[in-house]
Motif scaffolding. Structure first.
Motif, PDB file in Angstrom:
ATOM      1  N   CYS A  65     -16.020  -1.880  -7.035  1.00 40.22           N
ATOM      2  CA  CYS A  65     -16.519  -0.540  -6.781  1.00 40.22           C
ATOM      3  C   CYS A  65     -17.616  -0.188  -7.788  1.00 40.22           C
ATOM      4  N   VAL A  94     -11.147  -2.462  -7.688  1.00 37.10           N
ATOM      5  CA  VAL A  94     -10.344  -1.338  -7.195  1.00 37.10           C
ATOM      6  C   VAL A  94      -9.520  -1.787  -5.993  1.00 37.10           C
ATOM      7  N   VAL A  99      -7.432  -0.115  -2.704  1.00 40.12           N
ATOM      8  CA  VAL A  99      -7.293   1.111  -1.923  1.00 40.12           C
ATOM      9  C   VAL A  99      -6.259   0.881  -0.834  1.00 40.12           C
ATOM     10  N   ASP A 115      -6.070   6.906   0.863  1.00 37.93           N
ATOM     11  CA  ASP A 115      -6.989   6.877  -0.287  1.00 37.93           C
ATOM     12  C   ASP A 115      -6.246   6.785  -1.613  1.00 37.93           C
ATOM     13  N   ARG A 144      -5.693   4.910  -4.827  1.00 41.56           N
ATOM     14  CA  ARG A 144      -6.541   3.964  -5.543  1.00 41.56           C
ATOM     15  C   ARG A 144      -5.959   3.578  -6.895  1.00 41.56           C
ATOM     16  N   GLU A 199      -7.357   1.049 -10.393  1.00 41.15           N
ATOM     17  CA  GLU A 199      -8.443   0.272 -10.984  1.00 41.15           C
ATOM     18  C   GLU A 199      -7.880  -0.870 -11.820  1.00 41.15           C
TER      19      GLU A 199
END
Length: 251
Positions: A175, A183, A185, A189, A191, A193
């Motif tokens: 990303c 990332v 997903v 949504d 998420r 990292e």
């Protein structure tokens, strides 16, 4: 030295200090089993932790592959889509983690599609489907997918790929633009990292190596259309705005 020994040394280097980028035992076993030298022209350096370039595409270093699959967390029986087939190596690793007939890979560059098919067949993964597609469009006829790996950077994941995720699926992608983060997903949504990475950007049709001409991105098309509209004046602008009001109907 035997390739099997080189593979073991490669994986041992990824699981132990100072790298320690691979903690998933299933992924470690898969990378020990895939003959990486079948996917690269230079067999003697196939197991070194470095990137390569083939037909204008970047072949990921083993440590990067390990991080991607650690994050993707494929389970046995998962349906998987690899966006950016490249030379086919990541598709082969995915095939070791689930049934190979559940693995689908696409690439925007036709020469790479042919090369990936040849490499996968030579390495013993005939069941993997490789097709020439625009990565942002995915492979809707085989959706939904439990796992989607996008091997190209994007500011936001393409809507088509999110729509092709299973209810409890996961999409992993780099990303960002200059500064990228890995990332994951999930639908809704959700998420997470997983650290800094560096990938080439996602291409649209016409931008791939060897294309007759480089198409503008969809964003650039919208920007140019807006500038053309703003540059018009008088009856032209009034006519365009009237057409839009008619099409949208009464408020």
């Amino acid at each position: 030295m035997e390739p099997a020994v080189l593979r073991d040394d490669m994986v041992d280097g990824l699981t132990s200090p100072p790298k320690e980028v691979l903690s998933n035992e299933a992924v470690a076993l898969a990378m020990r089993d895939v003959s990486r030298h079948e996917f690269l022209e230079e067999e003697r350096v196939a197991y070194a932790d470095r990137e390569h370039e083939t037909l204008g595409t970047r072949v990921l270093a083993p440590s990067t592959v390990a991080r991607l699959f650690d994050t993707l967390s494929i389970e046995d029986g998962d349906s998987v889509l690899i966006v950016g087939a490249g030379v086919g190596y990541t598709a082969a690793v995915a095939a070791e983690l689930t049934d190979e007939t559940n693995v689908h890979a696409i690439d925007i560059a036709r020469p790479l599609v042919g090369l990936a098919r040849e490499n996968l067949a030579r390495a013993g993964y005939n069941g993997v489907l490789v097709d020439r597609r625009d990565g942002a469009s995915g492979l809707p006829e085989y959706a939904p997918f439990d796992r989607i790996l996008l091997e190209a950077a994007a500011v936001e994941p393409p809507r088509a790929l999110l729509d092709q995720l299973a209810e409890d699926g996961r999409l992993v992608f780099p990303c960002g633009t200059q500064r990228q983060r890995l990332v994951s997903v999930s639908p809704g949504d959700k998420r997470r990292e997983f650290g800094i990475v560096s990938f080439d950007p996602l291409l649209v049709d016409g931008e791939q190596a060897g294309a007759v001409e480089r198409n503008r991105t969809e964003r650039e098309d919208r920007e140019r259309a807006r500038k053309r509209l703003e540059s018009r004046a008088g009856w032209e602008r009034e006519w365009i705005e009237w057409d839009r009001r008619v099409e949208s109907g009464p408020n």
